[in-house]
Design a protein around this motif. Sequence first.
Motif, PDB file in Angstrom:
ATOM      1  N   LEU A 296       0.850  -1.172   0.000  1.00  0.00           N
ATOM      2  CA  LEU A 296       0.000   0.000   0.000  1.00  0.00           C
ATOM      3  C   LEU A 296       0.893   1.231   0.000  1.00  0.00           C
ATOM      4  O   LEU A 296       1.727   1.386   0.898  1.00  0.00           O
ATOM      5  N   GLN A 297       0.752   2.044  -1.046  1.00  0.00           N
ATOM      6  CA  GLN A 297       1.605   3.225  -1.228  1.00  0.00           C
ATOM      7  C   GLN A 297       3.088   2.845  -1.168  1.00  0.00           C
ATOM      8  O   GLN A 297       3.917   3.545  -0.610  1.00  0.00           O
ATOM      9  N   GLY A 298       3.385   1.683  -1.764  1.00  0.00           N
ATOM     10  CA  GLY A 298       4.767   1.225  -1.866  1.00  0.00           C
ATOM     11  C   GLY A 298       5.298   0.520  -0.633  1.00  0.00           C
ATOM     12  O   GLY A 298       6.410  -0.019  -0.660  1.00  0.00           O
ATOM     13  N   GLN A 299       4.521   0.484   0.451  1.00  0.00           N
ATOM     14  CA  GLN A 299       4.972  -0.141   1.686  1.00  0.00           C
ATOM     15  C   GLN A 299       4.358  -1.533   1.825  1.00  0.00           C
ATOM     16  O   GLN A 299       3.165  -1.726   1.583  1.00  0.00           O
ATOM     17  N   ALA A 300       5.198  -2.504   2.236  1.00  0.00           N
ATOM     18  CA  ALA A 300       4.717  -3.868   2.428  1.00  0.00           C
ATOM     19  C   ALA A 300       3.755  -3.929   3.612  1.00  0.00           C
ATOM     20  O   ALA A 300       3.966  -3.277   4.636  1.00  0.00           O
ATOM     21  N   VAL A 301       2.691  -4.711   3.455  1.00  0.00           N
ATOM     22  CA  VAL A 301       1.709  -4.920   4.521  1.00  0.00           C
ATOM     23  C   VAL A 301       1.737  -6.396   4.901  1.00  0.00           C
ATOM     24  O   VAL A 301       1.474  -7.263   4.060  1.00  0.00           O
ATOM     25  N   ALA A 302       2.091  -6.692   6.144  1.00  0.00           N
ATOM     26  CA  ALA A 302       2.177  -8.081   6.605  1.00  0.00           C
ATOM     27  C   ALA A 302       0.799  -8.584   7.019  1.00  0.00           C
ATOM     28  O   ALA A 302       0.154  -7.990   7.888  1.00  0.00           O
ATOM     29  N   LEU A 303       0.350  -9.676   6.378  1.00  0.00           N
ATOM     30  CA  LEU A 303      -0.958 -10.253   6.695  1.00  0.00           C
ATOM     31  C   LEU A 303      -0.810 -11.747   6.953  1.00  0.00           C
ATOM     32  O   LEU A 303       0.025 -12.415   6.331  1.00  0.00           O
ATOM     33  N   SER A 304      -1.639 -12.267   7.840  1.00  0.00           N
ATOM     34  CA  SER A 304      -1.707 -13.716   8.030  1.00  0.00           C
ATOM     35  C   SER A 304      -2.331 -14.343   6.782  1.00  0.00           C
ATOM     36  O   SER A 304      -2.933 -13.654   5.944  1.00  0.00           O
ATOM     37  N   THR A 305      -2.213 -15.657   6.663  1.00  0.00           N
ATOM     38  CA  THR A 305      -2.786 -16.353   5.508  1.00  0.00           C
ATOM     39  C   THR A 305      -4.289 -16.114   5.401  1.00  0.00           C
ATOM     40  O   THR A 305      -4.814 -15.821   4.324  1.00  0.00           O
ATOM     41  N   SER A 306      -4.993 -16.227   6.526  1.00  0.00           N
ATOM     42  CA  SER A 306      -6.457 -16.063   6.476  1.00  0.00           C
ATOM     43  C   SER A 306      -6.847 -14.628   6.133  1.00  0.00           C
ATOM     44  O   SER A 306      -7.798 -14.396   5.382  1.00  0.00           O
ATOM     45  N   ASP A 307      -6.093 -13.652   6.664  1.00  0.00           N
ATOM     46  CA  ASP A 307      -6.403 -12.254   6.353  1.00  0.00           C
ATOM     47  C   ASP A 307      -6.091 -11.934   4.891  1.00  0.00           C
ATOM     48  O   ASP A 307      -6.807 -11.151   4.256  1.00  0.00           O
ATOM     49  N   PHE A 308      -5.020 -12.543   4.356  1.00  0.00           N
ATOM     50  CA  PHE A 308      -4.711 -12.330   2.939  1.00  0.00           C
ATOM     51  C   PHE A 308      -5.844 -12.863   2.064  1.00  0.00           C
ATOM     52  O   PHE A 308      -6.272 -12.212   1.102  1.00  0.00           O
ATOM     53  N   GLU A 309      -6.331 -14.074   2.375  1.00  0.00           N
ATOM     54  CA  GLU A 309      -7.411 -14.668   1.576  1.00  0.00           C
ATOM     55  C   GLU A 309      -8.677 -13.807   1.641  1.00  0.00           C
ATOM     56  O   GLU A 309      -9.385 -13.652   0.646  1.00  0.00           O
ATOM     57  N   LEU A 310      -8.939 -13.261   2.819  1.00  0.00           N
ATOM     58  CA  LEU A 310     -10.104 -12.378   2.956  1.00  0.00           C
ATOM     59  C   LEU A 310      -9.933 -11.121   2.105  1.00  0.00           C
ATOM     60  O   LEU A 310     -10.860 -10.715   1.386  1.00  0.00           O
ATOM     61  N   LEU A 311      -8.751 -10.499   2.175  1.00  0.00           N
ATOM     62  CA  LEU A 311      -8.501  -9.304   1.367  1.00  0.00           C
ATOM     63  C   LEU A 311      -8.624  -9.617  -0.118  1.00  0.00           C
ATOM     64  O   LEU A 311      -9.196  -8.836  -0.886  1.00  0.00           O
TER      65      LEU A 311
ATOM     66  N   GLN B 166     -16.727 -19.460   1.274  1.00  0.00           N
ATOM     67  CA  GLN B 166     -15.533 -19.384   0.446  1.00  0.00           C
ATOM     68  C   GLN B 166     -14.253 -19.590   1.246  1.00  0.00           C
ATOM     69  O   GLN B 166     -13.325 -20.251   0.783  1.00  0.00           O
ATOM     70  N   LEU B 167     -14.186 -19.019   2.441  1.00  0.00           N
ATOM     71  CA  LEU B 167     -12.932 -19.002   3.193  1.00  0.00           C
ATOM     72  C   LEU B 167     -12.845 -20.063   4.278  1.00  0.00           C
ATOM     73  O   LEU B 167     -11.749 -20.485   4.638  1.00  0.00           O
ATOM     74  N   LYS B 168     -13.980 -20.498   4.810  1.00  0.00           N
ATOM     75  CA  LYS B 168     -13.960 -21.468   5.897  1.00  0.00           C
ATOM     76  C   LYS B 168     -14.607 -22.800   5.523  1.00  0.00           C
ATOM     77  O   LYS B 168     -14.548 -23.758   6.286  1.00  0.00           O
ATOM     78  N   GLY B 169     -15.257 -22.833   4.341  1.00  0.00           N
ATOM     79  CA  GLY B 169     -15.862 -24.077   3.894  1.00  0.00           C
ATOM     80  C   GLY B 169     -17.081 -24.498   4.703  1.00  0.00           C
ATOM     81  O   GLY B 169     -17.409 -25.673   4.783  1.00  0.00           O
ATOM     82  N   ARG B 170     -17.763 -23.544   5.323  1.00  0.00           N
ATOM     83  CA  ARG B 170     -18.943 -23.870   6.124  1.00  0.00           C
ATOM     84  C   ARG B 170     -19.913 -22.689   6.108  1.00  0.00           C
ATOM     85  O   ARG B 170     -19.549 -21.601   5.683  1.00  0.00           O
ATOM     86  N   GLU B 171     -21.114 -22.948   6.579  1.00  0.00           N
ATOM     87  CA  GLU B 171     -22.119 -21.897   6.608  1.00  0.00           C
ATOM     88  C   GLU B 171     -21.921 -20.983   7.816  1.00  0.00           C
ATOM     89  O   GLU B 171     -21.412 -21.405   8.860  1.00  0.00           O
ATOM     90  N   TYR B 172     -22.331 -19.749   7.660  1.00  0.00           N
ATOM     91  CA  TYR B 172     -22.317 -18.793   8.776  1.00  0.00           C
ATOM     92  C   TYR B 172     -23.456 -19.132   9.725  1.00  0.00           C
ATOM     93  O   TYR B 172     -24.602 -19.298   9.302  1.00  0.00           O
TER      94      TYR B 172
END
Length: 234
Positions: free
Chosen positions: A150-165, A184-190
């Motif tokens: 973002l604006q040239g700066q690296a943003v560290a995200l966990s695997t689950s947060d990356f998939e959500l983004l 989509q992300l958890k394979g189950r219903e809300y």
Amino acid sequence: MHRILLVEDEPEIGQLISDWLAKHDMQVVVENRGDLALQRVQEEKPELILLDIMLPGMDGLSLCRKLRQSFHGPIVMLTSLDSDMNQVLALELGANDYILKTTPPNVLVARLRVQLRQLASVTPQQPPKMSGRLQLGTLIIDYNSRDVRLQGQAVALSTSDFELLWQLASHSGQILSRETLFKQLKGREYDGIDRSMDVAISRLRQKLGDNAELPTRIKTIRNKGYLLVADEWS
């Protein structure tokens, strides 16, 4: 008969749980080390995983996080640690439930059956195999390298947060419901109660410089879901 992997390092407890669940149409395979559980999942292909937290080799919370990258069935923490912090962390890392070992056996069975019914009621949707690069203004997301800038700066995200983004960004301008994101992300219903998606959205806003009180980049659309706004990343 339902197939369950129990990761538990105390043999007596493992045997007691296995014997009890076997009376209720559940076949239990026991693994006593956290660092060997990933391989056992590949070998045994369980429908549900029961995890202790205090394990040799790898603790249950770390194991839960790793399992969620590839296992899309229910993960239930079964532990003696009665801690709100551990419970919240476990749910954020992808656990479906958190049960104390002091829970009456009949209640344990009932709660496991709830998870198995939910699994059977939907066709699990694994996260789609995606690749490529998205750019929205100064936000750049590379799926192959898992790199976010973002604006040239690296943003560290966990695997689950990356998939959500990635899900939000690849559907920018569209409202994604909690139901859609859970499938989509958890394979189950809300279930209408789990707040882990709200927590993850909050983390994304913080890391991506959005206003927590009045977000403009990732909006919550009341009673509908979440919307990533494409033109707010300049």
